[in-house]
Write a protein that holds these residues in place. Structure first.
Motif, PDB file in Angstrom:
ATOM      1  N   TRP A   1       0.808  -1.221   0.000  1.00 16.63           N
ATOM      2  CA  TRP A   1       0.000   0.000   0.000  1.00 16.63           C
ATOM      3  C   TRP A   1       0.842   1.273   0.000  1.00 16.63           C
ATOM      4  O   TRP A   1       2.045   1.249   0.251  1.00 16.63           O
ATOM      5  CB  TRP A   1      -0.975   0.014   1.172  1.00 16.63           C
ATOM      6  CG  TRP A   1      -0.365  -0.128   2.551  1.00 16.63           C
ATOM      7  CD1 TRP A   1       0.917   0.132   2.935  1.00 16.63           C
ATOM      8  CD2 TRP A   1      -1.041  -0.578   3.727  1.00 16.63           C
ATOM      9  NE1 TRP A   1       1.090  -0.121   4.271  1.00 16.63           N
ATOM     10  CE2 TRP A   1      -0.093  -0.554   4.785  1.00 16.63           C
ATOM     11  CE3 TRP A   1      -2.337  -0.986   4.007  1.00 16.63           C
ATOM     12  CZ2 TRP A   1      -0.421  -0.925   6.087  1.00 16.63           C
ATOM     13  CZ3 TRP A   1      -2.653  -1.361   5.298  1.00 16.63           C
ATOM     14  CH2 TRP A   1      -1.713  -1.332   6.317  1.00 16.63           C
TER      15      TRP A   1
ATOM     16  N   ALA B   1      -9.479   1.538  -5.267  1.00 11.95           N
ATOM     17  CA  ALA B   1      -8.713   0.966  -4.162  1.00 11.95           C
ATOM     18  C   ALA B   1      -7.474   0.230  -4.665  1.00 11.95           C
ATOM     19  O   ALA B   1      -6.379   0.368  -4.113  1.00 11.95           O
ATOM     20  CB  ALA B   1      -9.599   0.014  -3.350  1.00 11.95           C
TER      21      ALA B   1
ATOM     22  N   GLU C   1     -10.441   8.083   2.505  1.00 13.07           N
ATOM     23  CA  GLU C   1      -9.806   6.871   1.997  1.00 13.07           C
ATOM     24  C   GLU C   1      -9.867   5.760   3.038  1.00 13.07           C
ATOM     25  O   GLU C   1     -10.252   5.990   4.190  1.00 13.07           O
ATOM     26  CB  GLU C   1      -8.340   7.143   1.645  1.00 13.07           C
ATOM     27  CG  GLU C   1      -8.132   8.202   0.584  1.00 13.07           C
ATOM     28  CD  GLU C   1      -6.663   8.458   0.290  1.00 13.07           C
ATOM     29  OE1 GLU C   1      -6.384   9.346  -0.526  1.00 13.07           O
ATOM     30  OE2 GLU C   1      -5.800   7.774   0.886  1.00 13.07           O
ATOM     31  N   SER C   2      -9.461   4.566   2.613  1.00 13.90           N
ATOM     32  CA  SER C   2      -9.296   3.430   3.523  1.00 13.90           C
ATOM     33  C   SER C   2      -8.014   2.709   3.143  1.00 13.90           C
ATOM     34  O   SER C   2      -7.457   2.931   2.069  1.00 13.90           O
ATOM     35  CB  SER C   2     -10.482   2.456   3.423  1.00 13.90           C
ATOM     36  OG  SER C   2     -11.668   3.036   3.931  1.00 13.90           O
ATOM     37  N   ARG C   3      -7.548   1.840   4.036  1.00 12.05           N
ATOM     38  CA  ARG C   3      -6.431   0.953   3.724  1.00 12.05           C
ATOM     39  C   ARG C   3      -6.798  -0.454   4.197  1.00 12.05           C
ATOM     40  O   ARG C   3      -7.321  -0.629   5.299  1.00 12.05           O
ATOM     41  CB  ARG C   3      -5.132   1.411   4.397  1.00 12.05           C
ATOM     42  CG  ARG C   3      -4.559   2.717   3.851  1.00 12.05           C
ATOM     43  CD  ARG C   3      -4.114   2.584   2.404  1.00 12.05           C
ATOM     44  NE  ARG C   3      -3.487   3.801   1.906  1.00 12.05           N
ATOM     45  CZ  ARG C   3      -4.132   4.829   1.357  1.00 12.05           C
ATOM     46  NH1 ARG C   3      -5.467   4.798   1.266  1.00 12.05           N
ATOM     47  NH2 ARG C   3      -3.469   5.883   0.910  1.00 12.05           N
TER      48      ARG C   3
ATOM     49  N   TRP D   1      -4.307   1.177  -2.060  1.00 13.97           N
ATOM     50  CA  TRP D   1      -4.959   1.133  -0.755  1.00 13.97           C
ATOM     51  C   TRP D   1      -4.778  -0.227  -0.073  1.00 13.97           C
ATOM     52  O   TRP D   1      -5.235  -0.412   1.059  1.00 13.97           O
ATOM     53  CB  TRP D   1      -6.462   1.393  -0.906  1.00 13.97           C
ATOM     54  CG  TRP D   1      -6.808   2.812  -1.240  1.00 13.97           C
ATOM     55  CD1 TRP D   1      -5.972   3.809  -1.644  1.00 13.97           C
ATOM     56  CD2 TRP D   1      -8.122   3.394  -1.187  1.00 13.97           C
ATOM     57  NE1 TRP D   1      -6.663   4.964  -1.865  1.00 13.97           N
ATOM     58  CE2 TRP D   1      -7.995   4.739  -1.590  1.00 13.97           C
ATOM     59  CE3 TRP D   1      -9.383   2.910  -0.857  1.00 13.97           C
ATOM     60  CZ2 TRP D   1      -9.079   5.606  -1.668  1.00 13.97           C
ATOM     61  CZ3 TRP D   1     -10.471   3.774  -0.928  1.00 13.97           C
ATOM     62  CH2 TRP D   1     -10.318   5.111  -1.324  1.00 13.97           C
TER      63      TRP D   1
END
Length: 598
Positions: free
Chosen positions: A10, A341, A369-371, A346
């Motif tokens: 990521w 993503a 955002e997300s990871r 991500w």
């Protein structure tokens, strides 16, 4: 439309540049310090109750609290990601301490605010809720008022908050560091491999039974060697939790998890009652699968075993393409989201040692955002884990348009979104299956999910219930923990699992998550709830995506009973609701036995 990227590591620099030495992140912490300091000053201006003259100050206070929650979430997610990719990162550990200190101060002030709300007269309270700027937070504010720590003085609240950082939460962090530091040596194809716990656990779905068996028993021997240490960690976490519950006047340790999940105890009890009625079809499935593997009953180390040669191996690139293709059948927003993503880095999926064993999704609400974190070793199980965590990320995406305090949703609904995306994959994979062998493979993977939710999660719930009863009387020994675990597994699996891991209490991380006691039943709730939602989605087709997004957006501002009634028109305190989902899973078990018997 973005292309699919093959990147398996990521990109955290898009959130804060420089990793654990990030100047940008230190600036974020300084800003967080200023916000908390401002909140502390604001709270001091209030007396023990509110008056109608305080309306303007209350609006400012609520907005400040909402902002701090977002900044804390952003900071905690970043540090969690740093320590997952490198558990030995000492700079990241120091940053975690800095964030924890800010969070402790914030929680103190929030507790004071809740106590003030509790003391406010009813007519004043109603006028506050009618304020235009606060109407959308009506549910949250009422929840704060109802769930305030009424039995504790300000001094006691402050003391508990202080102790949580270096006591309660520290034990949870110590557990994660301990598990991440363990090396596992396993013979694979005549060669000794040095693996992380996460990599060793992934071997449970290896095509070679000898590898599965060795991984199982090597891990069991490690847990046995360290059981005294793990029992101390678990006992200290539970002891702290029990003492706090006693101070708060909670009769049962389950009260707090139910409040956090915005769920009635009646709902939870009804769900388990229905599940207990339907154990036999899943016991039949386990017995049938064991027979296919050459045994009379299912051995624990064979539960995740592949039973056909179909689709046993899948590359990360193939997984990314499949997920994008299958999600596109549900809706354009989900498809575009998952492509983003993958494309924007991500996802941390590299198969390497010295990384955390625990998959997760971390949300970054300030940057939208997300990871996603996991170890991808080429199995269909890995694909489903990836899909599960992307479901969490899509929930975060849905909440981008939701204001302030309403962004926070309970764990039970979080697990609904993640399970829903798994359903999409299963449905599409089943449609594309070209042979009976492929259908058996897919049904087996689906049924593993059912067994996990109706049997494994049930065993976790039973164990935690019984452990806390005994912990109230004093320290529970490692040997007794093993006994409780074995008894709970035998009951939950209705005796259909042979040689179970009596050390499940050691390697199941959910028992050690200090922020979320009883982090087990939300999975089962989410699983069955997702089945109900997916049934609606199949009725409406692609047009359902809008309805689904609205349901997710409401998840932060309603209790689960009202949420289900609003969006599905169902009463989840009735057995009828839960039986609908159970019947679908029973059909899978019956179909599996039919296909494998012909």
């Amino acid at each position: 439309m973005e292309k699919i990227s093959n990147q398996r590591v990521w990109d955290l620099d898009k959130v804060f540049r420089g990793g654990s030495k990030s100047i940008q992140f230190l600036e974020h912490i300084n800003l967080l310090e200023a916000l908390v300091h401002e909140l502390e000053g604001s709270v001091k201006t209030f007396i023990t109750t509110l008056s109608k003259n305080d309306l303007v100050k209350v609006v400012h206070l609520v907005k400040n609290i909402a902002t701090i929650q977002l900044y804390l979430s952003q900071a905690n997610s970043f540090v969690t990601c740093l320590l997952a990719e490198n558990p030995k990162d000492q700079d990241a550990a120091i940053l975690r301490g800095k964030v924890a200190q800010k969070e402790s101060r914030f929680e103190k002030e929030l507790s004071k605010v809740k106590k003030i709300l509790t003391n406010t007269k009813e007519d004043v309270w109603e006028s506050i809720l009618e304020t235009e700027e606060l109407q959308e937070y009506r549910f949250i504010l009422n929840e704060w008022r109802e769930n305030a720590d009424k039995n504790l003085s300000e001094a006691e609240l402050n003391l508990i908050s202080d102790l949580m950082v270096d006591g309660y939460h520290a034990w949870g962090h110590f557990y994660n560091n301990l598990v991440s530091s363990i090396n596992v040596n396993i013979q694979i194809n005549g060669k000794e491999e040095n693996l992380s716990v996460g990599q060793a656990i992934n071997l449970r779905s290896h095509h070679n039974e000898e590898v599965r068996k060795e991984a199982h028993y090597v891990l069991e021997s490690i847990w046995k060697e360290k059981e005294q240490l793990f029992s101390k960690i678990l006992n200290h976490i539970a002891g702290f939790r029990i003492q706090v519950n006693n101070k708060l006047g909670n009769k049962n340790v389950i009260e707090d998890p139910l409040k956090k999940n915005r769920m009635k105890e009646e709902t939870l009890n009804t769900m388990w009652t229905v599940i207990s009625k339907y154990k036999q079809p899943f016991s039949n499935y386990l017995k049938r699968k064991a027979e296919m593997l050459g045994d009379s009953s299912m051995k624990a180390y064979n539960f995740w075993a592949p039973i056909t040669k179909s689709n046993q191996e899948i590359t990360f690139e193939e997984a990314a393409k499949l997920i994008s293709e299958y999600f596109s059948q549900f809706g354009i927003e989900l498809e575009c989201f998952v492509r983003k993503a993958f494309y924007e880095g991500w996802i941390e999926a590299e198969n390497r040692p010295n990384k955390s064993a625990i998959p997760f999704c971390a949300g970054f609400p300030l940057t939208g955002e997300s990871r996603v974190f996991m170890t991808f070793s080429g199995t269909f199980l890995n694909l489903l884990t990836l899909v599960h965590e992307l479901g969490h990320a899509f929930h975060n995406h849905a909440m981008k348009s939701v204001n302030g305090l309403n962004k926070r949703y309970p764990l039970s609904i979080a697990e609904t979104a993640s399970t829903f995306t798994e359903m999409i994959i299963f449905e599409m994979a089943m449609k594309k299956a070209n042979s009976k062998e492929e259908k058996i493979f897919i049904l087996d993977e689906k049924l593993k999910r059912s067994v996990m939710n109706f049997m494994n999660i049930h065993s976790r719930f039973l164990f935690e219930q019984r452990f806390y009863v005994e912990r109230k009387q004093g320290i529970v020994s490692a040997n007794r923990l093993n006994q409780l675990m074995e008894e709970s597994i035998n009951e939950a699996y209705a005796g259909s699992l042979e040689q179970p891991s009596i050390y499940s209490w050691v390697w199941t991380p959910h028992y050690y998550i200090t922020q979320s006691p009883f982090y087990n039943f939300p999975y089962t709730f989410g699983y069955l709830f997702a089945l109900g939602i997916y049934a609606k989605a199949k009725e409406k087709g692609k047009g359902f995506e809008k309805d689904y997004l609205n349901l997710l957006r409401d998840s932060g501002s309603m209790n689960v009973e009202d949420l289900v009634m609003k969006h599905l028109g169902e009463d989840i305190t009735s057995e009828e609701f839960w039986e609908k989902g159970m019947e679908l899973c029973v059909q899978d078990a019956e179909e599996f036995i039919k296909l494998t018997s012909s």
